[in-house]
Design a protein around this motif. Structure first.
Motif, short mmCIF file in Angstrom:
data_model
loop_
_atom_site.label_atom_id
_atom_site.label_comp_id
_atom_site.label_asym_id
_atom_site.label_seq_id
_atom_site.Cartn_x
_atom_site.Cartn_y
_atom_site.Cartn_z
N TYR A 8 0.89 -1.27 -0.01
CA TYR A 8 0.12 0.05 0.08
C TYR A 8 1.06 1.16 -0.14
O TYR A 8 1.91 1.47 0.92
CB TYR A 8 -1.16 0.18 1.27
CG TYR A 8 -1.84 1.22 1.24
CD1 TYR A 8 -2.82 1.13 0.35
CD2 TYR A 8 -1.46 2.36 1.86
CE1 TYR A 8 -3.83 2.45 0.19
CE2 TYR A 8 -2.45 3.50 1.88
CZ TYR A 8 -3.26 3.36 1.07
OH TYR A 8 -4.28 4.67 0.89
N CYS A 9 0.60 2.22 -0.96
CA CYS A 9 1.39 3.41 -1.09
C CYS A 9 0.41 4.59 -0.54
O CYS A 9 -0.43 4.75 -1.05
CB CYS A 9 1.68 3.60 -2.63
SG CYS A 9 2.62 5.47 -2.55
N PRO A 10 1.01 5.13 0.77
CA PRO A 10 -0.13 6.20 1.02
C PRO A 10 -0.01 7.52 0.22
O PRO A 10 -0.99 7.99 0.24
CB PRO A 10 0.47 6.69 2.65
CG PRO A 10 1.96 5.58 2.69
CD PRO A 10 2.00 4.96 1.41
N ALA A 11 1.11 7.74 -0.36
CA ALA A 11 0.98 8.91 -1.45
C ALA A 11 0.32 8.64 -2.60
O ALA A 11 -0.58 9.52 -3.11
CB ALA A 11 2.51 9.05 -1.94
N CYS A 12 0.09 7.58 -3.24
CA CYS A 12 -0.85 7.09 -4.19
C CYS A 12 -2.31 6.86 -3.75
O CYS A 12 -3.10 6.83 -4.49
CB CYS A 12 -0.23 5.89 -5.11
SG CYS A 12 1.15 6.32 -6.08
N ARG A 13 -2.24 6.33 -2.51
CA ARG A 13 -3.60 6.06 -1.70
C ARG A 13 -4.14 4.79 -2.58
O ARG A 13 -5.17 4.76 -2.56
CB ARG A 13 -4.53 7.08 -1.98
CG ARG A 13 -4.31 8.27 -1.03
CD ARG A 13 -5.31 9.56 -1.60
NE ARG A 13 -4.98 10.45 -0.58
CZ ARG A 13 -5.45 10.86 0.27
NH1 ARG A 13 -6.58 10.04 0.76
NH2 ARG A 13 -5.01 11.92 1.37
N GLY A 21 -2.78 0.34 -3.62
CA GLY A 21 -1.80 -0.53 -3.76
C GLY A 21 -0.98 -0.38 -5.09
O GLY A 21 -1.25 0.09 -6.29
N ARG A 22 0.16 -0.64 -4.92
CA ARG A 22 1.38 -0.51 -6.21
C ARG A 22 2.14 -1.60 -5.90
O ARG A 22 2.63 -2.03 -4.83
CB ARG A 22 1.97 0.88 -5.78
CG ARG A 22 1.34 1.97 -6.25
CD ARG A 22 0.87 2.41 -7.57
NE ARG A 22 0.30 3.48 -7.92
CZ ARG A 22 -0.38 3.93 -8.93
NH1 ARG A 22 -0.54 3.13 -9.87
NH2 ARG A 22 -1.00 5.22 -8.86
N ARG A 23 2.78 -2.05 -7.19
CA ARG A 23 3.88 -2.93 -7.02
C ARG A 23 5.20 -2.27 -6.60
O ARG A 23 5.50 -0.94 -6.88
CB ARG A 23 4.39 -3.36 -8.19
CG ARG A 23 3.25 -4.43 -8.60
CD ARG A 23 3.35 -5.02 -10.13
NE ARG A 23 2.46 -5.88 -10.43
CZ ARG A 23 2.42 -6.63 -11.58
NH1 ARG A 23 3.14 -6.23 -12.53
NH2 ARG A 23 1.34 -7.10 -11.76
N ILE A 73 9.61 0.28 -2.07
CA ILE A 73 9.40 1.61 -2.81
C ILE A 73 8.38 1.75 -3.75
O ILE A 73 8.57 0.73 -4.65
CB ILE A 73 10.73 2.00 -3.02
CG1 ILE A 73 11.99 2.16 -1.96
CG2 ILE A 73 10.78 3.37 -3.93
CD1 ILE A 73 11.65 3.04 -0.96
N CYS A 74 7.53 2.45 -3.81
CA CYS A 74 6.14 2.51 -4.90
C CYS A 74 7.19 2.77 -6.12
O CYS A 74 7.90 3.56 -6.47
CB CYS A 74 5.75 3.63 -4.40
SG CYS A 74 4.36 3.85 -5.91
N SER A 75 6.69 1.60 -7.19
CA SER A 75 7.30 1.93 -8.53
C SER A 75 6.73 2.95 -9.21
O SER A 75 7.14 3.30 -10.17
CB SER A 75 7.00 0.51 -9.28
OG SER A 75 5.71 0.25 -9.19
N HIS A 76 5.68 3.48 -8.67
CA HIS A 76 5.08 4.69 -9.41
C HIS A 76 5.50 6.07 -8.98
O HIS A 76 5.84 6.97 -9.88
CB HIS A 76 3.53 4.58 -9.15
CG HIS A 76 2.54 5.48 -9.95
ND1 HIS A 76 2.11 5.37 -11.04
CD2 HIS A 76 2.06 6.67 -9.49
CE1 HIS A 76 1.71 6.68 -11.73
NE2 HIS A 76 1.46 7.20 -10.55
N CYS A 77 5.57 6.10 -7.62
CA CYS A 77 5.84 7.68 -7.03
C CYS A 77 7.20 7.53 -6.24
O CYS A 77 7.56 8.68 -5.85
CB CYS A 77 4.88 8.28 -6.40
SG CYS A 77 4.52 7.46 -4.61
N GLU A 78 7.89 6.60 -5.99
CA GLU A 78 9.11 6.30 -5.43
C GLU A 78 8.89 6.57 -3.89
O GLU A 78 10.00 6.92 -3.19
CB GLU A 78 10.14 7.19 -6.07
CG GLU A 78 10.54 6.77 -7.21
CD GLU A 78 11.77 7.28 -8.04
OE1 GLU A 78 12.20 8.28 -7.52
OE2 GLU A 78 12.10 6.79 -9.08
ZN LIG Z 1 3.03 5.62 -4.79
#
Ligand SMILES: [Zn+2]
Length: 141
Positions: free
Chosen positions: A77-82, A84-86, A107-112
């Motif tokens: 779970y990525c709190p920045a993207c709100r 689930g992210r790989r 580390i979120c693959s989308h927003c790091e």
């Molecule tokens: Zn993210």
């Protein structure tokens, strides 16, 4: 947030000031301003700005839907993207929290940003088949 906000507490055909929206929804004006910062659209042509009841309903429904979306097996779970992210490179660090609970961090693959997932100790081997799991330095015996 303790109680779920009822989107039906505002009328979709009306426009609200921050204070009016706060009253209608039993929230503080600060909470409404946080929602605006978070993406709740405003009608900026009015001063002070107004928020349409329809936008508030839409925002609250989207928020609730987000909260309900379960994580896929290969997501943290990525709190920045709100959502689930790989994790980057499918790599996660495992910290043992209690006898029954472990924490996967990556580390979120989308927003790091850092992302994480609580898992039960019984499922560590299952997740080891999905992620490249590294033991956190602080959980070494
Ligand atoms: Zn993210």
């Amino acid at each position: 947030m303790s109680k779920r906000t009822n989107p039906m507490a505002v009328k979709s055909a009306l426009a609200y000031t921050v204070e009016e929206a706060a009253n209608a929804l039993s929230k503080t004006p600060a909470t409404i301003r946080n929602w605006v910062k978070d993406g709740l659209p405003i009608m900026a042509s009015h001063k002070p700005y107004l928020i349409s009841g329809a936008a508030i309903r839409e925002y609250l429904r989207a928020k609730r839907k987000d909260a309900k979306r379960p994580l896929e097996p290969d997501e943290l779970y990525c709190p920045a993207c709100r959502q689930g992210r790989r994790p980057t490179d499918m790599t996660a660090t495992l910290s043992v929290l209690t006898a029954n609970t472990s924490l996967l961090k990556g580390i979120c693959s989308h927003c790091e940003c850092p992302c994480a997932r609580m898992i039960s100790a019984a499922k560590v081997s299952e997740f080891a088949g999905i992620f490249i799991i590294k033991k956190a330095a602080d959980s070494e015996p």
